[in-house]
Design a protein around this motif. Structure first.
Motif, mmCIF file in Angstrom:
data_model
loop_
_atom_site.group_PDB
_atom_site.id
_atom_site.type_symbol
_atom_site.label_atom_id
_atom_site.label_comp_id
_atom_site.label_asym_id
_atom_site.label_seq_id
_atom_site.Cartn_x
_atom_site.Cartn_y
_atom_site.Cartn_z
ATOM 1 N N CYS A 129 -27.534 9.701 -29.906
ATOM 2 C CA CYS A 129 -28.529 9.513 -29.673
ATOM 3 C C CYS A 129 -29.380 8.986 -31.380
ATOM 4 O O CYS A 129 -29.011 10.133 -32.135
ATOM 5 N N ARG A 130 -29.815 8.241 -31.635
ATOM 6 C CA ARG A 130 -30.311 7.831 -32.866
ATOM 7 C C ARG A 130 -31.717 9.299 -33.635
ATOM 8 O O ARG A 130 -31.478 8.810 -34.590
ATOM 9 N N GLY A 131 -32.127 9.816 -33.003
ATOM 10 C CA GLY A 131 -33.866 10.651 -32.657
ATOM 11 C C GLY A 131 -32.680 11.937 -34.047
ATOM 12 O O GLY A 131 -33.187 12.119 -34.868
ATOM 13 N N CYS A 132 -31.291 12.700 -33.128
ATOM 14 C CA CYS A 132 -31.261 13.874 -32.871
ATOM 15 C C CYS A 132 -30.192 13.957 -33.208
ATOM 16 O O CYS A 132 -29.319 15.308 -33.930
ATOM 17 N N ASP A 133 -28.804 13.067 -33.196
ATOM 18 C CA ASP A 133 -27.239 12.926 -33.221
ATOM 19 C C ASP A 133 -26.870 13.982 -32.361
ATOM 20 O O ASP A 133 -25.057 13.777 -32.119
ATOM 21 N N LYS A 134 -27.773 14.033 -31.466
ATOM 22 C CA LYS A 134 -26.981 14.348 -29.758
ATOM 23 C C LYS A 134 -26.089 13.073 -29.566
ATOM 24 O O LYS A 134 -26.689 12.109 -29.469
ATOM 25 N N SER A 135 -24.650 14.191 -29.431
ATOM 26 C CA SER A 135 -23.966 12.800 -28.157
ATOM 27 C C SER A 135 -23.389 13.371 -27.351
ATOM 28 O O SER A 135 -23.378 14.578 -26.895
ATOM 29 N N ILE A 136 -23.173 12.372 -26.081
ATOM 30 C CA ILE A 136 -22.789 12.657 -24.636
ATOM 31 C C ILE A 136 -21.109 12.118 -24.660
ATOM 32 O O ILE A 136 -21.887 11.385 -24.969
ATOM 33 N N GLU A 137 -20.425 12.557 -24.506
ATOM 34 C CA GLU A 137 -19.654 12.249 -23.943
ATOM 35 C C GLU A 137 -19.988 11.461 -22.555
ATOM 36 O O GLU A 137 -19.623 12.616 -21.546
ATOM 37 N N ALA A 138 -18.775 10.715 -21.785
ATOM 38 C CA ALA A 138 -18.971 10.129 -20.717
ATOM 39 C C ALA A 138 -17.683 8.919 -19.817
ATOM 40 O O ALA A 138 -16.922 8.880 -21.680
ATOM 41 N N TRP A 139 -17.029 9.560 -18.464
ATOM 42 C CA TRP A 139 -15.713 8.815 -17.990
ATOM 43 C C TRP A 139 -16.113 8.030 -16.723
ATOM 44 O O TRP A 139 -17.280 8.993 -16.364
ATOM 45 N N ASP A 140 -15.564 7.331 -16.796
ATOM 46 C CA ASP A 140 -15.587 6.245 -15.951
ATOM 47 C C ASP A 140 -15.538 6.704 -14.817
ATOM 48 O O ASP A 140 -15.924 6.219 -13.457
ATOM 49 N N ASP A 141 -14.766 7.503 -14.137
ATOM 50 C CA ASP A 141 -14.516 7.768 -13.058
ATOM 51 C C ASP A 141 -14.619 9.475 -12.532
ATOM 52 O O ASP A 141 -14.360 10.390 -11.575
#
Ligand SMILES: [Zn+2]
Ligand SMILES: [Zn+2]
Length: 109
Positions: free
Chosen positions: A9-21
């Motif tokens: 997130c550009r606003g709060c630096d929250k990051s979420i990782e995702a896997w395509d499968d």
């Protein structure tokens, strides 16, 4: 092989990782077992749990391909999105920023 990606997130630096499968699973003695790759167990898999995020309250949860839901289990909002589809979505944590792909982060499993 699974491809990982990360949204920030550009606003709060929250990051979420995702896997395509997602998280493919099979049943063993009536219990759900996840098959981690690389594995022959993929052939046994009958469903897939994919991580979703509620864009209303920020709750992260799994959606089972055999029992799909369209509402957040926590706040009942219908603004849920698969975590691989977060690009450009409004951040539920700070309510100001939007998620963008972190192009400097790559992972392959
Ligand atoms: Zn944010
Ligand atoms: Zn929610």
């Amino acid at each position: 092989m699974a491809i990982g990606m990360r949204f920030v997130c550009r606003g709060c630096d929250k990051s979420i990782e995702a896997w395509d499968d997602g998280n493919p699973y099979y049943m063993e003695n009536g219990r759900k077992q996840y098959a981690y790759h690389p594995s022959d167990l993929f052939e046994l898999c009958i469903g897939n749990d994919t991580p979703h995020l509620c864009l209303s309250c920020g709750h992260e949860f799994m959606v089972d391909s055999n029992a799909p839901i369209t509402q957040c289990p926590k706040c009942k909002a219908d603004m849920i999105v698969c975590t691989t589809m977060l690009d450009g979505k409004a951040c539920p944590y700070c309510k100001q920023g939007v998620f963008v792909v972190d192009s400097g982060w790559h992972a392959i499993s």
